[in-house]
Design an enzyme around this catalytic site. Sequence first.
Site, short mmCIF file in Angstrom:
data_model
loop_
_atom_site.label_atom_id
_atom_site.label_comp_id
_atom_site.label_asym_id
_atom_site.label_seq_id
_atom_site.Cartn_x
_atom_site.Cartn_y
_atom_site.Cartn_z
N ARG A 224 -100.79 48.20 29.11
CA ARG A 224 -102.12 48.78 29.32
C ARG A 224 -103.13 47.65 29.44
O ARG A 224 -102.96 46.58 28.84
CB ARG A 224 -102.53 49.67 28.14
N HIS A 272 -101.98 49.78 38.99
CA HIS A 272 -101.38 50.67 37.99
C HIS A 272 -100.33 51.59 38.63
O HIS A 272 -100.42 52.82 38.56
CB HIS A 272 -102.46 51.49 37.28
N1 NAP Z 1 -97.98 50.59 34.14
C1 NAP Z 1 -97.38 51.77 34.17
O1 NAP Z 1 -97.24 52.36 35.24
C2 NAP Z 1 -96.85 52.37 32.89
C3 NAP Z 1 -95.98 53.47 32.97
C4 NAP Z 1 -95.46 53.97 31.78
C5 NAP Z 1 -95.78 53.40 30.56
N2 NAP Z 1 -96.63 52.32 30.52
C6 NAP Z 1 -96.98 51.67 29.23
O2 NAP Z 1 -95.80 51.29 28.56
C7 NAP Z 1 -96.02 51.47 27.16
C8 NAP Z 1 -94.71 51.53 26.43
O3 NAP Z 1 -94.05 52.75 26.70
P1 NAP Z 1 -92.78 53.21 25.85
O4 NAP Z 1 -92.42 54.57 26.31
O5 NAP Z 1 -91.74 52.13 25.87
O6 NAP Z 1 -93.43 53.27 24.37
P2 NAP Z 1 -92.68 53.44 22.99
O7 NAP Z 1 -91.31 54.00 23.19
O8 NAP Z 1 -93.62 54.13 22.09
O9 NAP Z 1 -92.46 51.93 22.47
C9 NAP Z 1 -93.50 51.11 22.03
C10 NAP Z 1 -92.91 49.79 21.53
O10 NAP Z 1 -93.99 48.93 21.12
C11 NAP Z 1 -93.75 48.49 19.81
N3 NAP Z 1 -95.00 48.29 19.08
C12 NAP Z 1 -96.04 49.15 18.92
N4 NAP Z 1 -97.01 48.61 18.15
C13 NAP Z 1 -96.57 47.38 17.82
C14 NAP Z 1 -97.10 46.33 17.02
N5 NAP Z 1 -98.29 46.44 16.42
N6 NAP Z 1 -96.37 45.20 16.88
C15 NAP Z 1 -95.16 45.08 17.48
N7 NAP Z 1 -94.59 46.03 18.25
C16 NAP Z 1 -95.29 47.17 18.41
C17 NAP Z 1 -92.95 49.60 19.15
O11 NAP Z 1 -92.29 49.11 17.99
P3 NAP Z 1 -91.27 50.05 17.16
O12 NAP Z 1 -90.05 50.15 18.04
O13 NAP Z 1 -91.01 49.31 15.92
O14 NAP Z 1 -91.97 51.36 16.98
C18 NAP Z 1 -92.01 49.98 20.29
O15 NAP Z 1 -90.92 49.09 20.35
C19 NAP Z 1 -96.85 52.78 27.12
O16 NAP Z 1 -97.55 52.89 25.91
C20 NAP Z 1 -97.76 52.61 28.30
O17 NAP Z 1 -98.91 51.95 27.84
C21 NAP Z 1 -97.16 51.81 31.66
#
Ligand code: NAP
Length: 309
Positions: A224, A272
């Site tokens: 993000r 994006h």
């Molecule tokens: N650009 C685009 O088109 C697009 C499309 C889709 C998604 N995204 C982005 O990709 C992000 C990730 O998606 P996801 O589905 O993989 O999310 P997710 O499954 O919720 O995973 C988030 C990861 O970040 C880690 N994390 C969160 N807070 C943290 C912190 N303070 N310190 C260290 N690690 C931390 C979490 O740790 P834990 O495993 O320990 O909980 C987890 O491994 C989304 O939130 C979105 O912003 C972008």
Amino acid sequence: MTEILAIKSDFDRFGEWIDAFDQCDIDVVAWEKVDDPASIDYALVWKPEPGALHRLTNLNIIFSIGAGLDHLKGDNILPPGIPVIKMADSGLTAGMVEYVLYCVLRYHRFMPEYERQQENRTWHGILQVPAPQRTVGILGLGEIGSACARALVQLDFNVLGWSRSEKNVQGVTGFHGNDQLDAMLGQCDILVCLLPHTRETAGILNARTFAALPKGAFLVNAGRGGLQDERDIVEALNSGQLGGAALDVFQVEPLPDHSPLWNHSKILLTPHVASMNLPATSAQHVYRNIMHFREGQPLTHVADMERGY
Ligand SMILES: NC(=O)c1ccc[n+]([C@@H]2O[C@H](COP(=O)([O-])OP(=O)(O)OC[C@H]3O[C@@H](n4cnc5c(N)ncnc54)[C@H](OP(=O)(O)O)[C@@H]3O)[C@@H](O)[C@H]2O)c1
């Protein structure tokens, strides 16, 4: 009585969303056309207006249409006590893996350099670096980060990953918590950010983080825009601390005309689009959770709104 799933009719590809639930025993309706808000059992949402979800007094589950939850933060958006499910769509994840692989391979194989050479009609081969000698660090080892990590392991890269809690992804050296961040950063030739935007992660891609990377490391941010300090990125690129940056997300979107990022020679910029929801696969995730709810089974991908993701 058939249950009702309400979705906003201003969603991109609204018709495809309706079709995607064709085979499911649920009525899918346009939110705005519902006469009785109390008849709605589930809501699939993107940027709901303050108070809108509170009017759905018999709601069981709120489904976020995106993996990120920024659009659900703010006053009076979420009614208390109703589970929020993050989108986990195999099609969306596959798109993110493609984007990350593309960016990593582009830097790994010196493509920006060759593009510059072509402009100058320069014929000069750069010594190839074997993938196992290239270290890729991933910030965020969730649904998307771990899929990207596995794909990079398949290509034989040396893959490191950072998460909040300890994670075990095969072939990936894991780091977790703030105390272990610098130890990972110090080894990364390419840093890929796939974190959610939360209170804790906001602005994490800043001068301090870049200084902890080896000089000339590359940055890829598809998480993000709120995770990055764009002024620090430009400074790090200008000083050579960063060798290049691939950015899909921005502090302000659409990226304003006056942004220096637009024509920086070391930035690859996309609007994006790293990945997009596919209604067909997203609907499966939504319906699976509805089935779990009906059967009294635990829901999957439940967001912790206090933690922020
Ligand atoms: N650009 C685009 O088109 C697009 C499309 C889709 C998604 N995204 C982005 O990709 C992000 C990730 O998606 P996801 O589905 O993989 O999310 P997710 O499954 O919720 O995973 C988030 C990861 O970040 C880690 N994390 C969160 N807070 C943290 C912190 N303070 N310190 C260290 N690690 C931390 C979490 O740790 P834990 O495993 O320990 O909980 C987890 O491994 C989304 O939130 C979105 O912003 C972008």
